[in-house]
Design an enzyme around this catalytic site. Structure first.
Site, PDB file in Angstrom:
ATOM      1  N   HIS A 296       2.599  -7.035   4.679  1.00 19.26           N
ATOM      2  CA  HIS A 296       1.230  -6.543   4.900  1.00 19.26           C
ATOM      3  C   HIS A 296       0.760  -6.860   6.317  1.00 19.26           C
ATOM      4  CE1 HIS A 296      -0.064  -5.674   0.684  1.00 19.26           C
ATOM      5  NE2 HIS A 296       1.055  -6.359   0.455  1.00 19.26           N
TER       6      HIS A 296
ATOM      7  N   HIS B  68       0.824  -1.221   0.000  1.00 17.57           N
ATOM      8  CA  HIS B  68       0.000   0.000   0.000  1.00 17.57           C
ATOM      9  C   HIS B  68       0.864   1.279   0.000  1.00 17.57           C
ATOM     10  CE1 HIS B  68      -3.114  -2.950   0.693  1.00 17.57           C
ATOM     11  NE2 HIS B  68      -2.360  -3.425   1.664  1.00 17.57           N
TER      12      HIS B  68
ATOM     13  N   GLU C  28       1.454 -11.677   5.831  1.00 16.35           N
ATOM     14  CA  GLU C  28       0.393 -10.959   6.549  1.00 16.35           C
ATOM     15  C   GLU C  28       0.761 -11.112   8.023  1.00 16.35           C
ATOM     16  OE1 GLU C  28      -2.061  -9.154   5.503  1.00 16.35           O
ATOM     17  OE2 GLU C  28      -2.570  -9.790   3.470  1.00 16.35           O
TER      18      GLU C  28
ATOM     19  N   GLU D 205      -2.808   0.421   7.934  1.00 15.55           N
ATOM     20  CA  GLU D 205      -1.918  -0.669   7.526  1.00 15.55           C
ATOM     21  C   GLU D 205      -0.662  -0.125   6.862  1.00 15.55           C
ATOM     22  OE1 GLU D 205      -3.521  -3.433   4.644  1.00 15.55           O
ATOM     23  OE2 GLU D 205      -1.624  -4.504   4.493  1.00 15.55           O
TER      24      GLU D 205
HETATM   25 ZN   LIG Z   1      -2.337  -5.225   2.682  1.00 22.59          ZN
END
Ligand SMILES: [Zn+2]
Length: 385
Positions: free
Chosen positions: A288, A220, A350, A235
């Site tokens: 992430h 992102h 993640e 995030e």
């Molecule tokens: Zn993400």
């Protein structure tokens, strides 16, 4: 009747002493606070009443452990702190050291009395983590006498009479069991360096990521905030922080690190893959944090797409899962664009749910992010060597 009474007292006393001895053998470990500020709580839970504060470098003795919390004493009463923020302090007696080191290989390491620098140049720090200040530098081939060990760090004697900490993975230790003088130990270390360099399977002490190109992709950024978690945590910001820490750690291990973004700007998924494909990339890692509408959903995942990515993911995932207090949601295949379009072995991590109160309390700490960074480095070392 009188004899019975005496026997009873003897048994009670014996039970007491055996119990006390067992307690001491199983606990009494000394730890040092690694976080800047550490809350001391009444009970082993993150929502328990705070009864005090500890600061970085404070030492405490731990008596028992429960679900990632350790019990100590604070102001005369029992208290609990999160173990994740503690660093095992260097042992003060040799006996304590042998207790921690189960494998013969580690015992040799602990017994070594000198280390030789194997990396081109290394930092010597004031404490046993990368967070401590650099107080000196050393070059390849320099040898230092060792004083003690804490985790992957070795406390060494410097030429000016001071002491400092050096990362064990950037050094090779001498087998001191046979070396009686420091001169002999130096010789042993030098021979070991020479033999290890030609060895096909170097030991963990002298492996490095030198010569490997790693692309780190902070997910992102810019107009794409990624998920938004509890308390308005973005995030993209947490990912940026974590990726910086990973980049620094991998560089300390000798890797050449290429970051797809180093600040808060937008980058398409194609641009991220293209950037990796423009280099002779050995591994691509996308970072992430996860989100889910149900706050009880928690844990970390590793995703891959290709078979090469699977191998990389296997090493990194198992390394991380051995060290973090988050639920292990497993290693799985997923067709993320960034994984599909990258030529190098690629994985997407993640690293916890920003929508889980528990995960969030862990993943926002510098300690968690540093542990992840260290374990990614270890996973990469295992994958490459
Ligand atoms: Zn993400």
């Amino acid at each position: 009747m009188r004899n019975l009474k005496i026997s009873f007292i003897v048994i009670v006393l014996l039970t007491f002493f055996i119990h006390v001895e067992k307690m001491e053998a199983a606990s009494g470990q000394t730890y040092e606070v690694g976080a800047n500020i550490l809350h001391v709580r009444e009970d082993p839970a993150s929502d328990a009443t705070i009864i005090g504060l500890l600061h970085k470098g404070d030492r405490l003795t731990v008596f028992q452990e429960q679900y990632g919390w350790v019990q100590t004493y604070y102001g005369g009463s029992t208290a609990w702190v999160a173990k994740h923020h503690l660093i095992q302090a260097s042992p003060e007696v040799p006996a304590a050291n042998s207790e921690q080191t189960a494998t013969p290989a580690k015992t040799t390491e602990a017994a070594a009395n000198s280390v030789t620098v194997t990396a081109p140049s290394v930092n010597i720090r004031s404490g046993p983590t990368l967070e401590y200040a650099v107080i000196a530098g050393a070059s390849q081939g320099e040898t230092f006498n060792t004083i003690s060990k804490s985790g992957d760090w070795i406390n060494v004697e410097l030429n000016n009479g001071n002491t400092g900490w050096i990362a064990s993975w950037l050094t090779s230790s001498s087998g001191a069991s046979t070396a009686s003088s420091s001169e002999q130990a130096t010789e042993t270390a030098t021979t070991q360096v020479a033999s290890v360099n030609t060895d096909k399977e170097p030991t963990s002490a002298n492996r490095s990521l030198s010569g490997f190109n790693i692309v780190l992709d902070a997910g992102h950024g810019g107009r794409d905030p990624g998920a938004i978690g509890l308390g308005g945590v973005y995030e993209k910001e947490l990912v940026h922080q974590t990726t910086n820490q990973i980049a620094q750690t991998l560089r300390n291990h000798g890797a050449t690190v290429i970051e797809t973004r180093t600040s808060d700007y937008y980058l398409s998924l194609d641009e991220r893959a293209d950037l990796s494909n423009a280099y002779n990339t050995d591994a691509f890692i996308s970072i992430h944090y996860n989100s889910f509408p149900v706050v009880s959903v928690q844990g970390f995942n590793t995703f891959y797409y290709t078979e090469a990515g699977h191998q990389l993911g296997r090493h990194v995932h198992s390394s991380i899962s051995s060290a973090v207090p988050l639920a292990n949601r497993g290693l799985g295949q997923a067709g993320y664009k960034v994984l599909r379009n990258t030529n190098a072995p690629a994985i997407l991590l993640e690293l916890g749910f920003i929508t889980s109160p528990y995960d969030l309390s862990v993943i926002q700490t510098a300690d968690y992010q540093q542990t992840v960074a260290d374990k990614i480095a270890k996973g990469l070392l295992n994958y490459f060597h």
